[in-house]
Design a protein around this motif. Structure first.
Motif, short mmCIF file in Angstrom:
data_model
loop_
_atom_site.label_atom_id
_atom_site.label_comp_id
_atom_site.label_asym_id
_atom_site.label_seq_id
_atom_site.Cartn_x
_atom_site.Cartn_y
_atom_site.Cartn_z
N ALA A 179 -25.54 126.41 -37.08
CA ALA A 179 -26.32 127.02 -38.16
C ALA A 179 -26.16 126.23 -39.46
O ALA A 179 -27.13 126.04 -40.20
CB ALA A 179 -25.90 128.48 -38.36
N LYS A 180 -24.96 125.77 -39.73
CA LYS A 180 -24.75 124.95 -40.94
C LYS A 180 -25.56 123.67 -40.87
O LYS A 180 -26.16 123.24 -41.87
CB LYS A 180 -23.26 124.65 -41.13
N ALA A 181 -25.63 123.05 -39.70
CA ALA A 181 -26.41 121.82 -39.53
C ALA A 181 -27.90 122.11 -39.69
O ALA A 181 -28.63 121.35 -40.34
CB ALA A 181 -26.12 121.19 -38.18
N ALA A 182 -28.38 123.21 -39.11
CA ALA A 182 -29.80 123.56 -39.22
C ALA A 182 -30.16 123.86 -40.67
O ALA A 182 -31.20 123.41 -41.17
CB ALA A 182 -30.12 124.76 -38.33
N TYR A 213 -38.55 124.72 -39.08
CA TYR A 213 -37.25 125.37 -38.91
C TYR A 213 -37.37 126.87 -38.66
O TYR A 213 -36.37 127.56 -38.51
CB TYR A 213 -36.36 125.10 -40.12
N TYR A 214 -38.59 127.39 -38.63
CA TYR A 214 -38.83 128.81 -38.38
C TYR A 214 -39.40 129.01 -36.97
O TYR A 214 -40.16 128.17 -36.48
CB TYR A 214 -39.85 129.37 -39.38
N GLU A 215 -39.06 130.13 -36.34
CA GLU A 215 -39.71 130.50 -35.09
C GLU A 215 -41.19 130.73 -35.35
O GLU A 215 -41.59 131.05 -36.47
CB GLU A 215 -39.09 131.78 -34.51
N GLU A 216 -42.01 130.60 -34.31
CA GLU A 216 -43.47 130.80 -34.46
C GLU A 216 -43.81 132.14 -35.09
O GLU A 216 -44.71 132.24 -35.91
CB GLU A 216 -44.17 130.67 -33.10
N GLN A 274 -22.45 131.99 -47.17
CA GLN A 274 -21.61 132.74 -46.24
C GLN A 274 -22.32 132.80 -44.89
O GLN A 274 -23.36 133.45 -44.76
CB GLN A 274 -21.37 134.16 -46.76
N PHE A 275 -21.78 132.09 -43.90
CA PHE A 275 -22.32 132.09 -42.55
C PHE A 275 -21.53 133.11 -41.72
O PHE A 275 -20.31 133.01 -41.64
CB PHE A 275 -22.20 130.71 -41.91
N SER A 276 -22.24 134.09 -41.14
CA SER A 276 -21.58 135.15 -40.37
C SER A 276 -22.18 135.21 -38.97
O SER A 276 -23.31 135.69 -38.80
CB SER A 276 -21.78 136.50 -41.06
N PRO A 277 -21.45 134.72 -37.96
CA PRO A 277 -21.96 134.82 -36.60
C PRO A 277 -22.22 136.28 -36.21
O PRO A 277 -21.40 137.15 -36.48
CB PRO A 277 -20.86 134.21 -35.74
N VAL A 278 -23.38 136.52 -35.62
CA VAL A 278 -23.74 137.86 -35.13
C VAL A 278 -23.26 137.99 -33.68
O VAL A 278 -22.70 139.00 -33.29
CB VAL A 278 -25.26 138.08 -35.23
N ASP A 279 -23.50 136.93 -32.91
CA ASP A 279 -23.09 136.86 -31.51
C ASP A 279 -23.06 135.38 -31.14
O ASP A 279 -23.04 134.53 -32.04
CB ASP A 279 -24.01 137.69 -30.61
N ASN A 280 -23.08 135.06 -29.87
CA ASN A 280 -23.00 133.66 -29.44
C ASN A 280 -24.29 132.88 -29.65
O ASN A 280 -24.32 131.66 -29.45
CB ASN A 280 -22.60 133.57 -27.97
N THR A 281 -25.37 133.57 -30.06
CA THR A 281 -26.66 132.89 -30.19
C THR A 281 -27.31 133.06 -31.55
O THR A 281 -28.43 132.59 -31.75
CB THR A 281 -27.66 133.38 -29.12
N SER A 282 -26.65 133.72 -32.50
CA SER A 282 -27.28 133.91 -33.81
C SER A 282 -26.25 134.01 -34.94
O SER A 282 -25.11 134.43 -34.72
CB SER A 282 -28.19 135.14 -33.80
N VAL A 283 -26.70 133.62 -36.12
CA VAL A 283 -25.85 133.60 -37.32
C VAL A 283 -26.67 134.09 -38.51
O VAL A 283 -27.84 133.71 -38.67
CB VAL A 283 -25.35 132.16 -37.63
N ARG A 284 -26.06 134.92 -39.34
CA ARG A 284 -26.69 135.34 -40.60
C ARG A 284 -26.10 134.50 -41.74
O ARG A 284 -24.90 134.25 -41.79
CB ARG A 284 -26.43 136.81 -40.89
N GLY A 342 -31.83 124.68 -27.38
CA GLY A 342 -30.53 124.47 -28.02
C GLY A 342 -30.58 124.34 -29.53
O GLY A 342 -29.53 124.33 -30.18
N SER A 343 -31.76 124.23 -30.11
CA SER A 343 -31.89 124.15 -31.56
C SER A 343 -31.78 125.56 -32.16
O SER A 343 -31.91 126.56 -31.44
CB SER A 343 -33.22 123.52 -31.95
N LEU A 344 -31.56 125.64 -33.45
CA LEU A 344 -31.58 126.92 -34.15
C LEU A 344 -32.81 126.97 -35.03
O LEU A 344 -33.18 125.96 -35.66
CB LEU A 344 -30.32 127.10 -35.01
N ARG A 345 -33.44 128.15 -35.07
CA ARG A 345 -34.61 128.38 -35.91
C ARG A 345 -34.42 129.71 -36.64
O ARG A 345 -33.72 130.60 -36.15
CB ARG A 345 -35.89 128.46 -35.08
N LEU A 346 -35.10 129.82 -37.77
CA LEU A 346 -35.06 131.07 -38.53
C LEU A 346 -36.02 132.08 -37.91
O LEU A 346 -37.20 131.79 -37.73
CB LEU A 346 -35.47 130.82 -39.98
#
Length: 120
Positions: free
Chosen positions: A8-11, A30-33, A72-82, A107-111
């Motif tokens: 998430a920091k890299a994205a 960088y955003y989902e469709e 402040q990066f806060s992991p929600v679970d193994n696939t998402s971060v707030r 494997g990429s992260l999108r908003l």
């Protein structure tokens, strides 16, 4: 630091670099469709095309040099971060209340969600 937090920091850094380069299309990528971006006081923008239009206007109006203040990066679970953060740029400042970065099948992260406020 978890792998998802590192990703998430890299994205987020990639999004900031795209914005500072004046590239609205790259910002929108960088955003989902179907992402939803809520910008106080400007409104809600749904989908990548509307979001790109918002960033295109902001960049066209001469806004640049975005920087995050105490992110402040806060992991929600193994696939998402707030992400929550203050932010500043050359002609405005404000606060990010909720960026939800979600792992994509490639494997990429999108908003998925982007909620922020322009305070001045």
């Amino acid at each position: 630091m978890s792998d998802i937090e590192t990703a998430a920091k890299a994205a987020s850094a990639g999004w900031k670099a795209a914005f500072n380069a004046g590239n609205a299309k790259a910002c929108a990528a960088y955003y989902e469709e179907g992402a939803v971006m809520t910008v106080k006081p400007f409104g809600t923008f749904t989908g990548r095309a509307e979001i790109e239009g918002f960033w295109e206007k902001i960049i066209g109006d001469g806004f640049t040099e975005v920087d995050y203040l105490d992110p402040q990066f806060s992991p929600v679970d193994n696939t998402s971060v707030r992400l929550a953060s203050g932010w500043k740029m050359n002609k405005a400042h404000g606060v990010i209340t909720n960026e939800l970065w979600v792992m994509q099948p490639d494997g990429s992260l999108r908003l998925r969600t982007d909620e922020f406020e322009v305070q001045g």
